[in-house]
Scaffold this motif. Structure first.
Motif, mmCIF file in Angstrom:
data_model
loop_
_atom_site.group_PDB
_atom_site.id
_atom_site.type_symbol
_atom_site.label_atom_id
_atom_site.label_comp_id
_atom_site.label_asym_id
_atom_site.label_seq_id
_atom_site.Cartn_x
_atom_site.Cartn_y
_atom_site.Cartn_z
ATOM 1 N N VAL A 174 40.446 42.145 40.195
ATOM 2 C CA VAL A 174 39.065 42.174 39.727
ATOM 3 C C VAL A 174 38.320 43.248 40.504
ATOM 4 C CG1 VAL A 174 36.929 40.882 39.426
ATOM 5 C CG2 VAL A 174 39.128 39.708 39.177
ATOM 6 N N GLN A 175 37.687 44.181 39.778
ATOM 7 C CA GLN A 175 36.930 45.263 40.411
ATOM 8 C C GLN A 175 35.544 45.376 39.780
ATOM 9 O OE1 GLN A 175 39.890 48.422 39.608
ATOM 10 N NE2 GLN A 175 40.029 48.715 41.818
ATOM 11 N N ALA A 176 34.541 45.548 40.614
ATOM 12 C CA ALA A 176 33.179 45.782 40.149
ATOM 13 C C ALA A 176 32.657 47.037 40.821
ATOM 14 C CB ALA A 176 32.285 44.589 40.477
ATOM 15 N N GLY A 177 32.092 47.931 40.055
ATOM 16 C CA GLY A 177 31.607 49.197 40.602
ATOM 17 C C GLY A 177 31.778 50.303 39.582
ATOM 18 N N GLY A 178 31.271 51.489 39.900
ATOM 19 C CA GLY A 178 31.267 52.573 38.936
ATOM 20 C C GLY A 178 32.426 53.534 39.032
ATOM 21 N N GLN A 179 33.223 53.460 40.108
ATOM 22 C CA GLN A 179 34.293 54.444 40.300
ATOM 23 C C GLN A 179 35.534 53.769 40.874
ATOM 24 O OE1 GLN A 179 32.853 57.865 42.535
ATOM 25 N NE2 GLN A 179 30.829 57.689 41.602
ATOM 26 N N ASN A 180 36.099 52.829 40.130
ATOM 27 C CA ASN A 180 37.257 52.089 40.595
ATOM 28 C C ASN A 180 38.542 52.616 39.986
ATOM 29 O OD1 ASN A 180 35.745 50.105 42.100
ATOM 30 N ND2 ASN A 180 35.126 49.270 40.131
ATOM 31 N N ILE A 181 39.641 52.433 40.715
ATOM 32 C CA ILE A 181 40.979 52.752 40.213
ATOM 33 C C ILE A 181 41.895 51.585 40.558
ATOM 34 C CG2 ILE A 181 42.993 54.260 40.412
ATOM 35 C CD1 ILE A 181 41.119 56.560 41.048
ATOM 36 N N ALA A 182 42.668 51.130 39.574
ATOM 37 C CA ALA A 182 43.658 50.082 39.800
ATOM 38 C C ALA A 182 45.016 50.579 39.309
ATOM 39 C CB ALA A 182 43.283 48.800 39.050
ATOM 40 N N HIS A 183 46.028 50.446 40.156
ATOM 41 C CA HIS A 183 47.395 50.834 39.788
ATOM 42 C C HIS A 183 48.324 49.706 40.196
ATOM 43 C CE1 HIS A 183 50.717 54.179 39.744
ATOM 44 N NE2 HIS A 183 51.042 53.099 39.038
ATOM 45 N N THR A 184 48.945 49.071 39.220
ATOM 46 C CA THR A 184 49.852 47.967 39.516
ATOM 47 C C THR A 184 51.211 48.202 38.877
ATOM 48 O OG1 THR A 184 50.146 45.565 39.413
ATOM 49 C CG2 THR A 184 49.095 46.611 37.524
ATOM 50 N N ILE A 185 52.265 47.831 39.609
ATOM 51 C CA ILE A 185 53.643 47.967 39.148
ATOM 52 C C ILE A 185 54.315 46.603 39.263
ATOM 53 C CG2 ILE A 185 55.900 49.021 39.595
ATOM 54 C CD1 ILE A 185 54.402 51.448 40.738
ATOM 55 N N GLN A 186 54.950 46.168 38.178
ATOM 56 C CA GLN A 186 55.717 44.933 38.179
ATOM 57 C C GLN A 186 57.132 45.230 37.702
ATOM 58 O OE1 GLN A 186 53.059 42.428 35.768
ATOM 59 N NE2 GLN A 186 52.626 41.234 37.599
ATOM 60 N N ILE A 187 58.116 44.845 38.502
ATOM 61 C CA ILE A 187 59.516 45.129 38.221
ATOM 62 C C ILE A 187 60.224 43.797 37.981
ATOM 63 C CG2 ILE A 187 61.631 46.185 39.113
ATOM 64 C CD1 ILE A 187 59.780 47.830 40.997
ATOM 65 N N GLY A 188 60.924 43.667 36.859
ATOM 66 C CA GLY A 188 61.640 42.443 36.576
ATOM 67 C C GLY A 188 61.142 41.773 35.308
ATOM 68 N N ASP A 189 61.420 40.471 35.173
ATOM 69 C CA ASP A 189 61.149 39.732 33.941
ATOM 70 C C ASP A 189 60.013 38.724 34.122
ATOM 71 O OD1 ASP A 189 63.367 41.014 32.804
ATOM 72 O OD2 ASP A 189 64.719 39.458 33.525
ATOM 73 N N ASP A 190 59.335 38.437 32.988
ATOM 74 C CA ASP A 190 58.379 37.329 32.889
ATOM 75 C C ASP A 190 57.248 37.421 33.901
ATOM 76 O OD1 ASP A 190 59.981 36.156 30.848
ATOM 77 O OD2 ASP A 190 61.296 35.310 32.369
ATOM 78 N N ASN A 191 56.801 38.640 34.200
ATOM 79 C CA ASN A 191 55.655 38.840 35.076
ATOM 80 C C ASN A 191 54.371 38.907 34.259
ATOM 81 O OD1 ASN A 191 57.108 39.186 37.664
ATOM 82 N ND2 ASN A 191 57.940 41.008 36.681
ATOM 83 N N GLN A 192 53.246 38.576 34.895
ATOM 84 C CA GLN A 192 51.952 38.620 34.229
ATOM 85 C C GLN A 192 50.955 39.392 35.091
ATOM 86 O OE1 GLN A 192 50.613 34.844 32.261
ATOM 87 N NE2 GLN A 192 52.350 33.963 33.373
ATOM 88 N N ALA A 193 50.206 40.273 34.450
ATOM 89 C CA ALA A 193 49.187 41.057 35.141
ATOM 90 C C ALA A 193 47.860 40.921 34.407
ATOM 91 C CB ALA A 193 49.587 42.522 35.238
ATOM 92 N N PHE A 194 46.790 40.651 35.149
ATOM 93 C CA PHE A 194 45.437 40.563 34.616
ATOM 94 C C PHE A 194 44.553 41.528 35.401
ATOM 95 C CE2 PHE A 194 47.509 36.499 34.033
ATOM 96 C CZ PHE A 194 47.237 36.180 32.697
#
Length: 232
Positions: A174-194
């Motif tokens: 969760v990010q609040a602001g005007g200049q955010n960057i999010a980078h997420t990597i999930q390796i494998g099976d049955d993962n969830q990203a929000f």
């Protein structure tokens, strides 16, 4: 300001709390591995450095079973690191909170698996939380194994990076602001990203990386604000 705190613990049911006020502080907590001193040079967290952090190999000198670690830093330009090793499936919990500008938080859970295969390794079930307020902060998180949970919250203009390698992991950013960057990597099976972002933002979500046969991964991205989605 400018203090240095370092703690290493092995064994079962250990708990650690670090509180630092002022600017330029460094807090290190390692439960179950000998990687503490090797992490000092990794504070400039970005995409390239996150790769080198993830590839870091060390030798565990014990297990951290049911470990709990808390770090709370108030001020600017502070750095926090928590490392927890669990090779036999007993979960650890960690939380980092930083209030101020230009802070860096890095967390690594289940740093080594007993089998060398993070997808099928024994470790997992860890819970990691990172919270940062104000501007210019960076949070990086690595979780290896199965059924890990990560929550990353940033209140202003900050960057966040995360890697989860294994199965059935859950990430909530969760990010609040005007200049955010999010980078997420999930390796494998049955993962969830929000991923939830308010105002201006950019995001990258990669799933199944380095695994041609991965399946069952899901991602949800919610963006609110005048700029809208900026996928990379």
């Amino acid at each position: 300001g400018g203090s240095f705190a370092e703690l290493a613990q092995d064994g079962t049911n250990n708990a650690s709390t670090q509180n630092q006020d002022g600017s330029g502080n460094i807090g290190l907590v390692d439960q179950g591995s000998n990687a503490l001193n090797s992490q000092i040079g990794t504070w400039d967290v970005n995409q390239g450095v996150m790769t080198s952090i993830y590839d870091y190999t060390g030798t565990p000198n014990g297990d951290s079973k049911n470990g709990i670690a808390f770090q709370d830093q108030t001020g600017d330009d502070n750095k926090a690191y928590i490392g927890q090793f669990d090779g036999i499936g007993t979960a650890n919990s960690a939380s980092q909170t930083q209030e101020g500008n230009g802070n860096t938080a890095y967390m690594k859970q289940n740093s080594y698996t007993s089998t060398g295969d993070n997808t099928n390794g024994d470790g997992g079930g860890n819970i990691g939380e990172q919270v940062q307020t104000n501007d210019g902060s960076i949070a990086g998180l690595v979780q290896l194994g199965r059924r890990n949970v990560a929550l990353q919250t940033q209140h202003r203009n900050d960057d966040v990076f995360s890697i989860q390698d294994g199965r059935r992991n859950l990430l909530n950013t969760v990010q609040a602001g005007g200049q955010n960057i999010a980078h997420t990597i999930q390796i494998g099976d049955d993962n969830q990203a929000f991923v939830t972002q308010n105002m201006g933002q950019g995001y990258v979500v990669e799933q199944g990386l380095n695994s041609l046969m991965s399946s069952g991964n899901t991602v949800q991205v919610h963006q609110y604000g005048p700029i809208g989605a900026i996928p990379n």
